[in-house]
Scaffold this active site. Structure first.
Site, PDB file in Angstrom:
ATOM      1  N   LYS A  23     -41.212  -1.135  39.312  1.00  0.00           N
ATOM      2  CA  LYS A  23     -40.272  -1.738  40.256  1.00  0.00           C
ATOM      3  C   LYS A  23     -38.994  -0.925  40.378  1.00  0.00           C
ATOM      4  O   LYS A  23     -38.166  -1.168  41.227  1.00  0.00           O
ATOM      5  CB  LYS A  23     -39.935  -3.162  39.817  1.00  0.00           C
ATOM      6  CG  LYS A  23     -39.204  -3.223  38.499  1.00  0.00           C
ATOM      7  CD  LYS A  23     -39.037  -4.658  38.029  1.00  0.00           C
ATOM      8  CE  LYS A  23     -38.500  -4.655  36.602  1.00  0.00           C
ATOM      9  NZ  LYS A  23     -38.874  -5.815  35.845  1.00  0.00           N
ATOM     10  N   ASN A  86     -32.596  -0.261  28.016  1.00  0.00           N
ATOM     11  CA  ASN A  86     -32.906   0.293  29.333  1.00  0.00           C
ATOM     12  C   ASN A  86     -33.236  -0.853  30.293  1.00  0.00           C
ATOM     13  O   ASN A  86     -34.000  -1.740  29.958  1.00  0.00           O
ATOM     14  CB  ASN A  86     -34.086   1.251  29.211  1.00  0.00           C
ATOM     15  CG  ASN A  86     -34.258   2.121  30.449  1.00  0.00           C
ATOM     16  OD1 ASN A  86     -34.293   1.619  31.573  1.00  0.00           O
ATOM     17  ND2 ASN A  86     -34.347   3.421  30.253  1.00  0.00           N
ATOM     18  N   HIS A 173     -25.988  11.016  28.912  1.00  0.00           N
ATOM     19  CA  HIS A 173     -26.689   9.983  28.134  1.00  0.00           C
ATOM     20  C   HIS A 173     -27.932  10.542  27.464  1.00  0.00           C
ATOM     21  O   HIS A 173     -28.508  11.530  27.913  1.00  0.00           O
ATOM     22  CB  HIS A 173     -27.067   8.793  29.017  1.00  0.00           C
ATOM     23  CG  HIS A 173     -28.155   9.065  30.019  1.00  0.00           C
ATOM     24  ND1 HIS A 173     -27.964   9.800  31.175  1.00  0.00           N
ATOM     25  CD2 HIS A 173     -29.470   8.709  30.037  1.00  0.00           C
ATOM     26  CE1 HIS A 173     -29.083   9.870  31.852  1.00  0.00           C
ATOM     27  NE2 HIS A 173     -30.037   9.226  31.189  1.00  0.00           N
ATOM     28  N   GLU A 314     -51.638  24.769  33.201  1.00  0.00           N
ATOM     29  CA  GLU A 314     -51.028  24.082  32.056  1.00  0.00           C
ATOM     30  C   GLU A 314     -51.582  22.667  31.906  1.00  0.00           C
ATOM     31  O   GLU A 314     -51.947  22.242  30.813  1.00  0.00           O
ATOM     32  CB  GLU A 314     -49.500  24.015  32.230  1.00  0.00           C
ATOM     33  CG  GLU A 314     -48.786  25.348  32.058  1.00  0.00           C
ATOM     34  CD  GLU A 314     -48.804  26.223  33.306  1.00  0.00           C
ATOM     35  OE1 GLU A 314     -49.406  25.816  34.325  1.00  0.00           O
ATOM     36  OE2 GLU A 314     -48.223  27.323  33.250  1.00  0.00           O
TER      37      GLU A 314
END
Ligand SMILES: [Zn+2]
Ligand SMILES: [Zn+2]
Ligand SMILES: [Zn+2]
Length: 340
Positions: A23, A86, A173, A314
Site C-alpha cells: 500500500k 517503520n 536515516h 548477476e
C-alpha cells in the site's frame, strides 16, 4: 494479506513477501522527488506527528544525553536521534509464527520488527559530512536497538543512501530489521568461520585484516578499526570496515571503539562522497545472530556503492562483474580521505 516469509523451493534462501508494504504509495509510481523539502519531510523536527511514536529518543542533558520515548498522544521535541517503527513495515511484531505447507512451500509469518533510525535533526547530516559527536550518537543508538531487539533471531542494521539505492526519503536515516530466522548470508559467513576455525584454529577475518593491512586494497586504519576494499569486491568501490580486535557483535564495542568506529565512518564516507560526488550506496552490518554461541564470528560493516546495475547475468547466476578493480578503488579512497 499479512506479511510472510517464504523459503525457496530447495535453497536456503528466504524472501519477505511484504504485502502490507504494497500500500506504500511511493513504491512503483509517482515517487516524490528525492530532495524532500524540510517543510514536508516527516523526519525533520516539527513534523514528528507525521510519524509513529518513537521507541527511542536521545535528548540533550547536562552535556550528555538522556534516553526517552514518545507516548501515543505526545511527541517529544528537541531530540538528537529518534528511532521510530517503520510506517510501512516489511516485518511487524506479532506473536504467532508457523512453518507450514509442504516440502516445497515453506513459509513463516512475517513477524519481526522494522524500524527507522533518524540520525540527526539536520536533514543533510550524513556519515560523509556529519559532526563526529553526532555520528557517535548514531553508533550508540545502533547498539541500543540491537540490545532492544535481541529477542529475535537476527537484527540487521542497514542504511540506504540516495534514491537509486532505495532510500525513499533523503533525510539522514538508517533502518533496522529484526527477523525470526538467520538470513542466508549471515549463516553462510558463520559456517565459513566455523570451518576455518576447525581447520586452522583461527578466525578468517582476523587473518584477512593482517593480510589486507599491507595490501594495495588498504584504505584506512585507526587504533580500533581498519577499512579496505575486499579482494573479490562485488561492487565498484565496495569497502569493508572491521574492528581489529576479534569481536562477534557490535555490543562488544567499548567507548574507545565507538569513537574510533565513528571516526572511521566519517573518514571513509567523506572520501567516497568526494571522489564520486556523493554517490548512492547501501551499507549493512554483519553481526553474530542474537541467540546461541557464535564467538567465532567477526562482525563487520559492508559498504556497497550503487554505481552499476545488476541485470540478467548477476540475477540469474549470483556471479558478478565488477569493472573497477578493488586496488584502483582503494587507491582513490585512500588518497581522498578528509582531514578531520
Ligand atoms: Zn528532513
Ligand atoms: Zn576475528
Ligand atoms: Zn559479511
Amino acid at each position: 494479506m499479512p506479511n510472510e516469509i517464504r523459503k525457496d523451493y530447495i535453497l536456503d534462501r528466504w524472501v519477505i513477501i511484504a504485502s502490507e508494504r504494497a500500500k506504500r504509495p511511493t513504491d512503483y509510481s509517482g515517487r516524490p522527488s528525492e530532495r524532500t523539502e524540510a517543510k514536508t519531510c516527516p523526519f525533520c523536527p516539527g513534523n514528528e506527528r507525521k510519524t509513529p511514536p518513537a521507541v527511542l529518543l536521545y535528548l540533550p542533558s547536562d552535556g550528555g544525553i538522556k534516553r526517552a520515548k514518545d507516548s501515543d498522544g505526545e511527541r517529544v521535541k528537541n531530540w538528537l536521534v529518534r528511532c521510530i517503527p517503520n510506517l510501512y513495515p516489511a516485518l511487524s511484531p506479532r506473536n504467532s509464527i508457523s512453518l507450514v505447507e509442504d516440502d516445497l512451500h515453506r513459509r513463516s509469518d512475517g513477524v519481526g520488527a522494522h524500524e527507522v533510525l533518524i540520525e540527526s535533526p539536520n536533514h543533510d547530516e550524513h556519515p560523509s559530512n556529519g559532526r563526529l559527536e553526532q555520528i557517535e550518537l548514531v553508533v550508540q543508538a545502533y547498539l541500543d536497538r540491537l540490545k532492544g531487539l535481541s529477542k529475535w533471531e537476527y537484527v540487521s542494521i542497514f542504511r540506504n543512501h540516495g534514491k537509486e539505492a532505495g532510500a525513499s526519503l533523503s533525510h539522514a536515516h538508517s533502518q533496522i530489521m529484526a527477523t525470526p530466522m538467520v538470513p542466508e548470508r549471515i549463516s553462510d559467513e558463520l559456517a565459513a568461520c566455523r570451518s576455518w576455525l576447525e581447520k586452522k584454529d583461527a578466525c578468517p577475518y582476523c587473518e584477512i585484516i593482517e593480510a589486507e593491512r599491507s595490501s594495495p586494497r588498504f584504505i584506512f586504519e585507526n587504533e580500533s578499526f581498519i577499512a579496505f576494499a575486499p579482494w573479490a569486491s562485488v561492487y565498484p568501490f565496495e569497502f569493508w570496515l572491521l574492528p581489529k580486535k576479534h569481536q562477534h557483535t557490535l555490543l562488544q564495542l567499548d567507548e574507545r571503539g565507538k569513537r574510533d568506529f565513528s571516526r572511521a565512518l566519517r573518514m571513509c564516507f567523506g572520501s567516497l562522497a568526494t571522489i564520486l560526488n556523493d554517490p548512492p550506496y547501501s551499507y549493512g552490518f554483519h553481526i553474530a545472530p542474537t541467540r546461541g554461541q557464535h564467538e567465532c564470528f567477526h562482525w563487520h560493516l559492508e559498504v556497497y556503492p550503487k554505481l552499476s546495475i545488476q541485470a540478467g547475468f548477476e540475477n540469474s547466476t549470483g556471479m558478478f562483474i565488477n569493472v573497477t578493480p578493488p586496488e584502483v578503488a582503494a587507491q582513490s579512497l585512500r588518497e581522498s580521505l578528509p582531514r578531520i
